[in-house]
Design an enzyme around this catalytic site. Structure first.
Site, PDB file in Angstrom:
ATOM      1  N   TYR A   1       1.179   3.774  12.704  1.00  0.00           N
ATOM      2  CA  TYR A   1       0.819   3.562  11.286  1.00  0.00           C
ATOM      3  C   TYR A   1      -0.317   3.097  10.925  1.00  0.00           C
ATOM      4  O   TYR A   1      -1.268   2.736  12.027  1.00  0.00           O
ATOM      5  CB  TYR A   1       1.806   2.626  10.461  1.00  0.00           C
ATOM      6  CG  TYR A   1       1.973   1.054  10.971  1.00  0.00           C
ATOM      7  CD1 TYR A   1       1.159   0.451  11.944  1.00  0.00           C
ATOM      8  CD2 TYR A   1       3.172   0.496  10.574  1.00  0.00           C
ATOM      9  CE1 TYR A   1       1.453  -0.720  12.303  1.00  0.00           C
ATOM     10  CE2 TYR A   1       3.373  -1.064  11.201  1.00  0.00           C
ATOM     11  CZ  TYR A   1       2.434  -1.542  12.016  1.00  0.00           C
ATOM     12  OH  TYR A   1       2.772  -2.599  12.239  1.00  0.00           O
ATOM     13  N   GLU A   2      -0.950   3.395   9.606  1.00  0.00           N
ATOM     14  CA  GLU A   2      -2.307   3.069   9.253  1.00  0.00           C
ATOM     15  C   GLU A   2      -3.323   4.071   9.894  1.00  0.00           C
ATOM     16  O   GLU A   2      -4.367   3.899  10.272  1.00  0.00           O
ATOM     17  CB  GLU A   2      -2.803   1.684   9.625  1.00  0.00           C
ATOM     18  CG  GLU A   2      -1.937   0.628   9.038  1.00  0.00           C
ATOM     19  CD  GLU A   2      -1.766   0.677   7.261  1.00  0.00           C
ATOM     20  OE1 GLU A   2      -2.668   1.406   6.824  1.00  0.00           O
ATOM     21  OE2 GLU A   2      -0.697   0.348   6.955  1.00  0.00           O
ATOM     22  N   GLY A   3      -2.868   5.058   9.959  1.00  0.00           N
ATOM     23  CA  GLY A   3      -3.453   6.310  10.744  1.00  0.00           C
ATOM     24  C   GLY A   3      -3.162   6.562  12.185  1.00  0.00           C
ATOM     25  O   GLY A   3      -3.684   5.480  12.688  1.00  0.00           O
TER      26      GLY A   3
ATOM     27  N   MET B   1       0.996  -1.034  -0.028  1.00  0.00           N
ATOM     28  CA  MET B   1      -0.020   0.103  -0.037  1.00  0.00           C
ATOM     29  C   MET B   1       0.905   1.302  -0.022  1.00  0.00           C
ATOM     30  O   MET B   1       1.663   1.450   1.047  1.00  0.00           O
ATOM     31  CB  MET B   1      -0.758  -0.178   1.508  1.00  0.00           C
ATOM     32  CG  MET B   1      -1.794   1.157   1.509  1.00  0.00           C
ATOM     33  SD  MET B   1      -3.027   0.639   2.548  1.00  0.00           S
ATOM     34  CE  MET B   1      -2.165   0.272   4.029  1.00  0.00           C
TER      35      MET B   1
END
Length: 599
Positions: free
Chosen positions: A438-440, A162
């Site tokens: 991570y991932e927001g 991603m």
């Protein structure tokens, strides 16, 4: 050092009592996911992770990675373990059957993912992101993309990544400058740099499929001008064979605090004229498609908190049985006693155990909601879809915060030995620290909860959730004195969360800063109370099985005691967060940025 053991029994208990397994198996989509089959799958999955992934964990942490202009070499133990993973067919556990997957529910997959993270979190990053890539292509890919790329991702022969973040953009992907120029043959040429790309380059698989956010030449500014592209490391020929190398390179890898065996890459696209990319979904609507991948990844990161917490707990529990220090207060022996007899050590262990069980229950419940939103129709599907949307930011943020705290507590149980790398628990703590980022970041998840999820259906979704928690009171009352403390503490915690929710919704409507100032403690409250509710449901189930004469009485009594500990000692902290939630934003701005310096 204690060896990891997959908690299959507790996983199945959570599936049966909060994971809606019976309801899932009654649907056409998941008819094959009956209890007996799921038990066999989880037992075999757990055994595989114990025997194959776990032994490579410390090796990956110790050896790290080797970068060169030609690529990234991961530890040999990782490559060997990953090839066995592919051969065993575990990558496609929850993927659609029409493209080679096994089609099991997300609730079942989430527990298998927990076993993976606990056994070897760094290595799990590769199949974890591939799972998100699979879900993206299943929903948004063309039939050609599915035939060419999806099938290979489902087998695990190819891995997925991603690519969102850029040096100047961080979490604000609307600032992305990576460009995509359309070509006459229907492809695009991608140029730009992406950072923090997990497993963006490695030597475990023959191809890597990058999903890249980029901007068309005439795209509008911000996220409305973002498109999504599939960019393979190697181009694929018409017969499905591997072709020439695409114009994409890993130009460096990060040197990190943890997950040393997972390459975190700086990826450069188009240094030689442009990487060949293929549009996924519609032009300028890439964020809509990417959110499929992002939401999958957010739940996966929440699972990391559960898995690492449980792995650390298991080590701490084993050490507490082995380590002798101090005499037992009130005991007969005059010699050193195992530290597990000491009250404070017991408190730490029960805090860890109950926190792991609460976070596991939330992940399973959230995942089951996703499953039922897909397997049912009409109002029932919408009911579960709303639950899944509401809980996803909580699962990501609360489970990772708690996982980090549990791994830290494990070090405390070890004492000075926990600070020594050979104990193994220091690695769990280091590996867990990235998960709230991570991932927001968890702050972004809290903003999402109060800014997007609480307003759903004019507050109806969250109010329904609060009411479901209140509705358990009648069952707890019938259970009598044995669960009385669970009942009273849950009622008080739900009341506090209701009050905080009303404040957030009222004051946030007038001034969003007021809600955002208290968003993080509010999410903490939300997770803590929801976790208590789910443990209370499990305590009721355990009590019922005991009353029915179960031959597993010791396990069931421990389930009740664990829920009691959580409700008596953890749930009360929720009410203590109300002042933080309702303090408002004014004090945050009474001191300007320059005056914050104390020198």
């Amino acid at each position: 050092m204690a060896e990891y053991r997959a908690p299959v029994k507790d996983a199945l208990f959570a599936l049966r009592h909060v994971g809606e397994l019976e309801k899932l198996a009654s649907t056409e989509r998941y008819a094959h996911a009956d209890l007996e089959t799921v038990e066999s799958v989880l037992e075999e999955h757990g055994r595989f992770m114990q025997e194959v992934f776990a032994p490579a964990n410390a090796i990956g942490d110790r050896e790290g990675l080797e970068w060169s202009p030609e690529g990234v070499k991961v530890p040999k133990a990782f490559t060997e373990a990953y090839q066995k993973f592919v051969e065993a067919g575990w990558q496609g556990l929850n993927a659609h059957t029409e493209y080679g997957g096994a089609g099991f529910p997300e609730a079942v997959f989430s527990l298998g993912a927990e076993f993976m993270c606990a056994a070897n979190n760094a290595l799990t990053m590769a199949p974890g992101l591939t799972t998100a890539a699979i879900e993206l292509l299943q929903e948004w890919g063309t039939e050609e993309q599915k035939e060419v790329y999806l099938r290979k991702l489902v087998t695990g022969e190819w891995t997925g990544t991603m690519n969102l973040t850029e040096p100047q953009a961080g979490s604000d992907v609307g600032l992305s400058t990576t460009r995509a120029v359309p070509q006459d043959d229907g492809t695009y040429r991608i140029t730009g740099t992406k950072i923090f790309i997990s497993f963006g380059e490695h030597d475990m698989a023959e191809n890597i499929i990058h999903f890249v956010l980029a901007r068309l030449p005439d795209a509008p500014p911000g996220t409305k001008g973002i498109s999504l592209f599939l960019v393979p490391k190697f181009l694929v020929e018409e017969d499905g064979s591997i072709g020439q190398r695409n114009d994409v390179r890993c130009v460096s890898i990060e040197h990190k605090m943890g997950i040393h065996g997972s390459p975190t890459c700086v990826m450069s696209f188009g240094d030689e004229g442009g990487a060949v990319g293929y549009l996924v979904g519609e032009e300028n609507r890439g964020m809509r498609a990417m959110f499929t991948m992002m939401n999958s990844a957010r739940i996966a990161v929440g699972i990391q908190g559960v898995g690492l917490g449980d792995a650390a707990y298991q080590k701490a529990l084993a050490y507490a049985h082995e380590r002798r220090q101090g005499t037992e207060i009130g005991g007969d022996s005059k010699g050193p006693a195992p530290i597990i007899v000491h009250p404070d050590v017991r408190r730490m262990l029960l805090s860890m155990r109950s926190s792991v069980e609460a976070t596991r229950a939330l992940v399973v419940y959230n995942s089951a909601a996703i499953d039922l939103s897909r397997a049912l129709e009409g109002d029932e599907a919408e009911f579960w879809r709303e639950i899944a949307e509401l809980l996803t930011p909580v699962t990501k943020a609360w489970c990772t915060d708690v996982g980090m705290e549990v791994t830290s507590t494990a070090i405390q149980v070890f004492g000075g030995m926990g600070y020594i790398e050979e104990s193994g628990v220091a690695q769990h703590f280091r590996d867990a620290r990235i998960a709230p980022i991570y991932e927001g970041t968890n702050g972004i998840q809290a903003m999402d909860l109060v800014g997007r999820k609480l307003p759903m259906r004019m507050g109806g979704v969250v109010n329904d959730h609060l009411q479901r928690m209140r509705d358990l009171d009648a069952e707890l009352e019938k259970a009598g004195e044995d669960l009385a403390s669970i009942r009273s503490n849950l009622a008080e915690a739900v009341a506090a969360l209701t009050s905080a929710t009303e404040w957030i919704m009222t004051n946030g409507l007038a001034d969003p800063k007021e809600a955002l100032a208290g968003a993080t403690p509010y999410l903490r409250m939300f997770g803590t109370v929801t976790g208590g509710w789910l443990l209370a449901r499990q305590a009721l189930a355990a009590r019922a099985e005991l009353d029915a004469g179960s031959d597993d009485a010791d396990y069931l009594r421990a389930k009740v005691a664990t829920a009691r500990f959580y409700c008596e000692q953890v749930l009360p902290t929720a009410a203590g967060l109300v002042p933080s939630v309702t303090a408002g934003a004014s004090v945050l701005y009474e001191v300007d940025g320059e005056s914050l310096a104390s020198v």
